[in-house]
Design an enzyme around this catalytic site. Structure first.
Site, PDB file in Angstrom:
ATOM      1  N   LYS A  82       0.870  -1.170   0.000  1.00 18.14           N
ATOM      2  CA  LYS A  82       0.000   0.000   0.000  1.00 18.14           C
ATOM      3  C   LYS A  82       0.907   1.220   0.000  1.00 18.14           C
ATOM      4  CE  LYS A  82      -3.059   2.733   2.805  1.00 18.14           C
ATOM      5  NZ  LYS A  82      -3.575   2.956   4.153  1.00 18.14           N
ATOM      6  N   GLY A 100      -7.481   9.532  10.206  1.00 23.53           N
ATOM      7  CA  GLY A 100      -7.566   9.656  11.656  1.00 23.53           C
ATOM      8  C   GLY A 100      -8.623  10.615  12.163  1.00 23.53           C
ATOM      9  N   ALA A 144      -9.355   5.586   4.989  1.00 16.45           N
ATOM     10  CA  ALA A 144      -9.140   6.760   5.845  1.00 16.45           C
ATOM     11  C   ALA A 144     -10.398   7.584   6.092  1.00 16.45           C
ATOM     12  CB  ALA A 144      -8.053   7.677   5.277  1.00 16.45           C
ATOM     13  N   GLY A 145     -10.519   7.981   7.332  1.00 15.76           N
ATOM     14  CA  GLY A 145     -11.584   8.901   7.723  1.00 15.76           C
ATOM     15  C   GLY A 145     -12.884   8.243   8.133  1.00 15.76           C
ATOM     16  N   ASN A 165      -8.906   1.812  10.274  1.00 11.36           N
ATOM     17  CA  ASN A 165      -7.899   1.558  11.299  1.00 11.36           C
ATOM     18  C   ASN A 165      -8.245   2.285  12.596  1.00 11.36           C
ATOM     19  OD1 ASN A 165      -5.656   1.059  12.857  1.00 11.36           O
ATOM     20  ND2 ASN A 165      -4.177   1.820  11.417  1.00 11.36           N
ATOM     21  N   THR A 166      -8.098   3.613  12.600  1.00 11.89           N
ATOM     22  CA  THR A 166      -8.258   4.374  13.845  1.00 11.89           C
ATOM     23  C   THR A 166      -9.559   4.047  14.585  1.00 11.89           C
ATOM     24  OG1 THR A 166      -7.034   6.172  12.806  1.00 11.89           O
ATOM     25  CG2 THR A 166      -8.221   6.704  14.814  1.00 11.89           C
TER      26      THR A 166
END
Lengths: 255, 366
Positions: free
Chosen positions: A97, A158, A184-185, A206-207
């Site tokens: 990635k 994040g 993301a986000g 992830n986050t």
């Protein structure tokens, strides 16, 4: 109906891709991956330490998963390329990635450098999954450079702000013949479902998972939401249409 | 361009007045701002903000969790030379102090490196006193080249050098630079320093020179307690923000060392209490949400334990501040007294016990 996600010719068992940063421990990470049912997990090469013995995070990634190392920390294409080669040398396989971030305040991807790195690495036989700002022309350039998918951000990384780039991502989904993975986000399962409803092929989180009070549990919630969103997309939701497709009240007289 | 222009802009600024005038409404606004500005930052550093400390801590924790996750990155300092031509009133290494002076040979550095690396530490911070004769840039560069064989990231906290010299160190494998201004108050700075360090501007511009020479990370800070700490914390935050603006590709971090009892028995005229330290940390986090925050073993264990989760992202562990201290135990005197003597393993266990993960490796030597 067969609904299988294929990336680089490989069948991917889950449309939920999981990031491995920010977890409170390696064991929580492993339990969460298992709970998520994810088939592809991404790992920051900068965090991998093959000499760390039981502290080596790779030891905690379940064996059935496709490891997708990422180039987190790369500020330009050259650094991304070097990190990718290191990952391969560490035995992390050929999936990569690409994350090229030259702005540490917002952590926004640098598309131009990402395209350059994709071009180099695809030629070296990597399966390249580039993280990008959702721009159609750049997505095409990535495809032409040999990317196996495109991974547009839903919102700045994040932030858990959700699918803020919805319109631009919709265009990518409409126009691109590569898998589109929203990366993301995404902060809530409902936002992941929304991404799938508009036709994304997969979602990477992830986050929102790693920093939840109960990561394994929210991972299960995300998995369900992603599946639900996919089902809804395949079902071709009728509720939001202004008129029924079966009849043509306005032009039916033309038959 | 220099951060000095910002310093000049605040030269006639009445800090005491501005900080005294900050009221509840200002603090509420700062707490709810999506991107707090300098005025908000100042309000968060004011005495009035003490009443909202719990709210600040909550927000700081939330931002840190989102930006950095449940992890604390660990590093260890490695003092390779304590020769110093400066006389800084508060420092245990200052010239004229009757302490044994020494610098490590490459063999000795290697021995220290092996001991530190065996604890799992992968990020090292190499430190020297200021002596171009005893610890020239070439010596520091050679040390870095050696250390990069043992660690995935090598940072330095050394006397300010010029841009080509920083570039030379980067070519040797330098990853990050830490350099504290000690105090941004020019008058106090002038009064406390003798020797080449007295050149305020040369030191102030050092992070910019290092960034221009392409270090990957840069850390700034003030030794809190030397002067009015609210002013120093404020300018530290502005310095970090300025560096972020000008060098978006560089990872910027701040540190908030408090003055500790030294060899020289210098006592702080502006002591920073525990509560105030937390306030400063939270204010930093709200003002510069993406910046790393470092806490060293200057702080005692009780504070360090409780700072995990509040905003800190990086901690030293198992530290020795004596030259050669890892291999032989203290044979010279350290630069400052360590307040947290726990081993790397013990600090790791503490971090885990707080629901966080100690991260040993967070960069890959390229």
């Amino acid at each position: 109906m067969d609904d299988v996600l294929k990336i680089a010719g490989r069948e991917i068992r889950s449309r939920f891709l999981l990031g491995t940063g920010k977890f409170p421990s390696h064991t929580v990470m492993r339990d969460t991956i298992v709970a998520s049912g994810s088939h592809i997990v991404t790992v920051a090469v900068r965090r991998v330490d093959p000499d760390a013995g039981s502290e080596n995070m790779l030891e905690y990634v379940p064996s059935g998963c496709i490891l997708m190392p990422n180039t987190s920390g790369a500020r330009n294409a050259d650094e991304a390329v070097r990190i990718a080669r290191l990952a391969r040398a560490m035995g992390c396989g050929d999936w990569i990635k690409i994350e090229v971030i030259s702005d540490n305040r917002y952590l926004l991807p640098d598309n131009a450098e990402t395209i350059r790195a994709t071009d180099i690495l695809a030629k070296e036989g990597f399966v390249v999954m580039p993280y990008m700002n959702p721009d159609l022309m750049d997505a095409r350039r990535l495809r032409d450079a040999g990317a196996a998918s495109v991974m547009p951000l839903g919102a700045p990384i994040g932030t858990n702000k959700g699918l803020r780039m919805r319109e631009m991502i919709s265009i990518l989904i409409e126009e691109m013949d590569l898998p589109v993975v929203v990366d993301a986000g995404i902060g809530l399962p409902s936002q992941a479902a929304e991404s799938m409803e508009i036709g994304a092929d997969a979602v990477l989180v992830n986050t929102a998972v790693a920093t939840a009070k109960d990561p394994a549990r929210i991972a299960r919630a995300f998995a369900m939401a992603i599946q639900a969103g996919r089902e809804a997309y395949l079902a071709g939701p009728g509720s939001i249409k202004k008129y029924a497709e079966a009849s043509s009240p306005l032009t039916g007289f033309l038959r | 361009m220099s951060f000095f222009e910002t310093i000049e802009r605040y030269r006639d600024f009445d800090f005491a007045d501005a900080i005294g005038r900050a009221g509840e409404a200002d603090i509420a606004r700062a707490l709810s701002a999506e991107r707090p500005g300098p005025e908000d930052f100042l309000a968060l550093l004011s005495p009035a903000a003490e009443g909202r400390l719990e709210d600040m801590a909550r927000k700081s924790q939330e931002i840190t969790l989102r930006q950095f996750g449940r992890v604390i990155q660990l590093y260890a300092p490695l003092y390779i030379s304590n020769y110093c031509v400066n006389e800084c009133a508060y420092c245990g290494f200052r010239q004229g102090t009757q302490i044994p002076r020494m610098k490590l040979t490459m063999e000795e550095i290697e021995r220290e490196a092996r001991i530190i690396a065996a604890t799992g530490i992968r990020h090292i911070l190499v430190l020297t006193g200021e002596s171009r004769r005893e610890s020239p840039v070439s010596y520091i560069g050679e040390s870095i080249e050696l250390l990069r064989e043992h660690f995935s990231s090598v940072s330095a906290e050394v006397y300010p050098v010029d841009e080509p010299e920083y570039a030379e160190l980067v070519a040797s494998g330098l990853d990050g630079l830490t350099i504290y201004q000690e105090t941004y108050d020019e008058n106090v700075y002038d009064a406390l320093h003798r020797g080449p360090k007295r050149d305020y501007r040369w030191r102030l511009d050092a992070p910019e020179r290092a960034c221009a020479a392409h270090v990957r990370t840069v850390g700034v800070g003030a030794l809190l307690g030397l002067a009015d700490w609210r002013r120093d914390a404020f300018l530290t935050g502005l310095h970090a923000a300025w560096l972020q603006d000008r060098f978006p590709e560089i990872e910027v971090s701040v540190s908030l060392p408090r003055l500790q009892p030294q060899e020289g028995h210098y006592t702080s005229p502006h002591e920073v209490g525990d509560k105030e330290l937390v306030q400063i940390m939270c204010a930093f986090r709200l003002f510069i949400p993406r910046a790393g925050i470092t806490v060293s073993t200057r702080e005692r264990g009780y504070m360090r334990d409780n700072l995990v989760g509040l905003g800190v992202t990086r901690m030293s562990a198992g530290s020795h501040t004596e030259v050669g201290g890892y291999a032989q135990g203290p044979r010279t005197t350290g630069q400052f007294e360590i307040a947290d003597h726990r081993s790397v393993e013990e600090v790791s266990a503490m971090i885990y016990s707080r629901g966080y993960q100690p991260v040993f490796k967070d960069w890959q030597n390229l």
